[in-house]
Design an enzyme around this catalytic site. Structure first.
Site, PDB file in Angstrom:
ATOM      1  CB  CYS A   1      93.104  66.602   7.546  1.00  8.30           C
ATOM      2  SG  CYS A   1      93.518  64.719   7.363  1.00  8.30           S
TER       3      CYS A   1
HETATM    4  N1  LIG Z   1      96.976  61.797   5.499  1.00  6.69           N
HETATM    5  C1  LIG Z   1      96.716  62.504   6.792  1.00  6.69           C
HETATM    6  O1  LIG Z   1      97.418  63.083   7.468  1.00  6.69           O
HETATM    7  C2  LIG Z   1      95.489  61.812   7.580  1.00  6.69           C
HETATM    8  C3  LIG Z   1      95.381  62.014   8.855  1.00  6.69           C
HETATM    9  C4  LIG Z   1      94.261  61.487   9.635  1.00  6.69           C
HETATM   10  C5  LIG Z   1      93.223  61.109   9.039  1.00  6.69           C
HETATM   11  N2  LIG Z   1      93.186  60.925   7.687  1.00  6.69           N
HETATM   12  C6  LIG Z   1      91.767  60.389   6.989  1.00  6.69           C
HETATM   13  O2  LIG Z   1      92.345  58.844   6.606  1.00  6.69           O
HETATM   14  C7  LIG Z   1      91.671  58.631   5.336  1.00  6.69           C
HETATM   15  C8  LIG Z   1      92.717  58.162   4.470  1.00  6.69           C
HETATM   16  O3  LIG Z   1      93.591  59.142   4.098  1.00  6.69           O
HETATM   17  P1  LIG Z   1      95.188  58.936   3.675  1.00  6.69           P
HETATM   18  O4  LIG Z   1      95.749  60.261   3.686  1.00  6.69           O
HETATM   19  O5  LIG Z   1      95.743  57.826   4.033  1.00  6.69           O
HETATM   20  O6  LIG Z   1      94.666  58.747   1.999  1.00  6.69           O
HETATM   21  P2  LIG Z   1      95.719  58.286   0.785  1.00  6.69           P
HETATM   22  O7  LIG Z   1      95.224  58.867  -0.448  1.00  6.69           O
HETATM   23  O8  LIG Z   1      97.096  58.392   1.232  1.00  6.69           O
HETATM   24  O9  LIG Z   1      95.539  56.672   0.774  1.00  6.69           O
HETATM   25  C9  LIG Z   1      94.285  56.084   0.552  1.00  6.69           C
HETATM   26  C10 LIG Z   1      94.752  54.702  -0.321  1.00  6.69           C
HETATM   27  O10 LIG Z   1      93.314  54.003  -0.511  1.00  6.69           O
HETATM   28  C11 LIG Z   1      93.578  53.467  -1.363  1.00  6.69           C
HETATM   29  N3  LIG Z   1      92.180  53.252  -1.821  1.00  6.69           N
HETATM   30  C12 LIG Z   1      90.894  53.940  -2.326  1.00  6.69           C
HETATM   31  N4  LIG Z   1      89.883  53.278  -2.263  1.00  6.69           N
HETATM   32  C13 LIG Z   1      90.146  52.063  -1.984  1.00  6.69           C
HETATM   33  C14 LIG Z   1      89.370  50.757  -1.977  1.00  6.69           C
HETATM   34  N5  LIG Z   1      88.220  50.947  -2.214  1.00  6.69           N
HETATM   35  N6  LIG Z   1      89.670  49.608  -1.493  1.00  6.69           N
HETATM   36  C15 LIG Z   1      91.314  49.673  -1.435  1.00  6.69           C
HETATM   37  N7  LIG Z   1      92.167  50.626  -1.473  1.00  6.69           N
HETATM   38  C16 LIG Z   1      91.501  51.840  -1.524  1.00  6.69           C
HETATM   39  C17 LIG Z   1      94.201  54.528  -2.442  1.00  6.69           C
HETATM   40  O11 LIG Z   1      94.542  53.754  -3.716  1.00  6.69           O
HETATM   41  C18 LIG Z   1      95.191  54.826  -1.607  1.00  6.69           C
HETATM   42  O12 LIG Z   1      96.272  54.241  -1.686  1.00  6.69           O
HETATM   43  C19 LIG Z   1      91.010  59.530   4.934  1.00  6.69           C
HETATM   44  O13 LIG Z   1      89.799  59.558   5.395  1.00  6.69           O
HETATM   45  C20 LIG Z   1      91.760  60.869   5.630  1.00  6.69           C
HETATM   46  O14 LIG Z   1      90.834  62.225   5.871  1.00  6.69           O
HETATM   47  C21 LIG Z   1      94.218  61.346   6.941  1.00  6.69           C
END
Ligand SMILES: NC(=O)c1ccc[n+]([C@@H]2O[C@H](COP(=O)([O-])OP(=O)(O)OC[C@H]3O[C@@H](n4cnc5c(N)ncnc54)[C@H](O)[C@@H]3O)[C@@H](O)[C@H]2O)c1
Length: 401
Positions: free
Chosen positions: A257
């Site tokens: 992030c």
């Molecule tokens: N991690 C954090 O602390 C956090 C906090 C707030 C917001 N976010 C936002 O949330 C979003 C997700 O982040 P995250 O940390 O959960 O990511 P992550 O990498 O932990 O998880 C994403 C998952 O999505 C899957 N994926 C990717 N493309 C896909 C598709 N087309 N279809 C199905 N699955 C798919 C991946 O295999 C993975 O398991 C991002 O935009 C991030 O900026 C993250």
């Protein structure tokens, strides 16, 4: 009510487990290994206990899948996929596009699509809606809303229930339905007047952190050049009961992030001809901290690290999580190696990273603490090398920022 959450990572799995108290949840992810582990009740995310996951599976309220057709009878689909930067450090919406493709190809009745992935203002209206429509096999009027996720993995005091959640729909019906959905498991819902405000608020929150971390990192360098303690100075400033918020210096920022989201804001600002000076500069200052740290270590060690064995303690981007995305440790290691040091790292929370395994916490010429997990003993860190440099402010008795 059947809910599909696309993406079962930090955000998607966390939300799935909360939502599965009230809705039948399908966790859709294109990573077969992740899906297989989840269906066996094994969580890969800090803050989501495997026991709770098993409980939801047993109650028939949660299952993970890689098969598109398993999402076809959903009433609500939540998008929670990565939004990284491209090689040229531009917003990369390819994962969102692929999630839209899944919705378009497998859903043939009107549903509510909610985006939780972080992106720039206009993404819901100008990218997600047109993409779902482009991939849909027939013309369908879905409802669309945004509710940017604020989860802080590993944190126990704030969770889905007590963290206020911003939301807005493209239509008032979409807003109302989004409110109904989240109100089941979130106590404080904040509706804003447009999706663009919700998208911008999320980016601004993380930009605020990036800029303030850069400021304190610059101040750490100033304090050192003045021969005063940055920590004592910050504690003194923090006695002011208003108008000040304490940030602490570090080897840089990490995670999915803080190093990424501000660049989304800068990109959209520049596209609209608005300045993003602070945002761009803050990113540079934070990226340069790794070099500053390594130069300080070299200066304390005869100006040369060639042939020295250096142990980096903590490579996760923050304490008590295994997440190494954008970790500052990577740049620290790169700079140490470019100065000829023989580098190993110790982080039992991470275990394996980039084909290397966590080394023993002992026997180095130099140790540099990048991340201090609670489970790592300060005395053992101090005993691991004759010279220890701490970037966290948590290892009393070491050299540091
Ligand atoms: N991690 C954090 O602390 C956090 C906090 C707030 C917001 N976010 C936002 O949330 C979003 C997700 O982040 P995250 O940390 O959960 O990511 P992550 O990498 O932990 O998880 C994403 C998952 O999505 C899957 N994926 C990717 N493309 C896909 C598709 N087309 N279809 C199905 N699955 C798919 C991946 O295999 C993975 O398991 C991002 O935009 C991030 O900026 C993250």
């Amino acid at each position: 009510m059947k809910v599909t959450i696309i993406g079962q990572g930090y955000v998607g799995l966390t939300i799935s487990i909360f939502a599965a108290q009230f809705f039948e949840v399908v966790g859709f992810d294109n990573n077969e290994g992740v899906v297989d582990r989840l269906n066996h009740g094994n969580s890969h995310i800090e803050g989501v206990e495997s026991d709770l996951l098993k409980k939801r599976i047993k109650a028939g309220m949660y299952r993970a899948t890689t098969r598109g057709k398993d999402v076809s009878n959903s009433d609500i689909v939540v998008i929670a996929v990565p939004t990284p930067l491209t090689k040229n450090r531009q917003p990369d919406l390819s994962f969102i596009d692929s999630a839209c493709k899944t919705i378009g190809q497998y859903i043939s009745h009107p549903i509510l699509v909610i985006n939780e992935s972080t992106s720039f203002p206009g993404t819901l209206r100008n990218f997600i809606k047109p993409a779902v429509e482009k991939y849909s096999l027939t013309k369908i009027e879905h409802m669309y809303a945004i509710s940017p996720e604020r989860v802080d993995p590993g944190r126990s005091d704030y969770n889905q229930k007590n963290t206020p959640r911003i939301f807005s729909g493209l239509t008032s019906d979409a807003s109302a339905k989004t409110k109904d959905f989240y109100s089941k498991f979130c106590d404080n819902l904040v509706e804003v007047s447009s999706p663009e405000v919700a998208e911008a608020a999320k980016l601004f929150e993380n930009t605020f952190r990036q800029v303030n971390i850069a400021l304190v990192n610059e101040f750490a360098q100033i304090a050192h050049s003045l021969g005063i303690s940055v920590y004592e100075t910050l504690d003194a400033a923090n006695t002011k009961p208003y108008g000040f918020m304490k940030f602490t210096p570090s080897a840089g920022v990490g995670g999915h992030c803080i190093p990424v989201d501000p660049t989304y804001l800068a990109a959209v600002a520049e596209e609209h001809g608005a300045p993003a000076t602070f945002i761009r500069r803050a990113n540079e200052v934070n990226l340069d901290m790794s070099k500053y740290v390594v130069n300080r270590i070299a200066a304390d060690n005869g100006g040369n690290l060639k042939g020295k064995s250096v142990l980096v303690v903590g490579v996760a981007y923050k304490p008590n999580v295994a997440d190494v995305r954008e970790t500052a440790a990577e740049l620290v290691i790169e700079h140490l190696r470019s100065q000829g040091a023989a580098v190993s790292w110790h982080d039992e929370v991470v275990g394996n990273w980039k084909g290397e395994s966590s080394a023993l916490l002992q026997g180095a010429d130099i140790a540099v603490v990048v991340t201090k997990h609670d489970s790592v003993d300060v005395k053992k860190i101090l005993a691991s090398a004759p010279y220890v440099f701490d970037t966290t402010g948590k290892v009393k008795g070491a050299k540091g920022l």
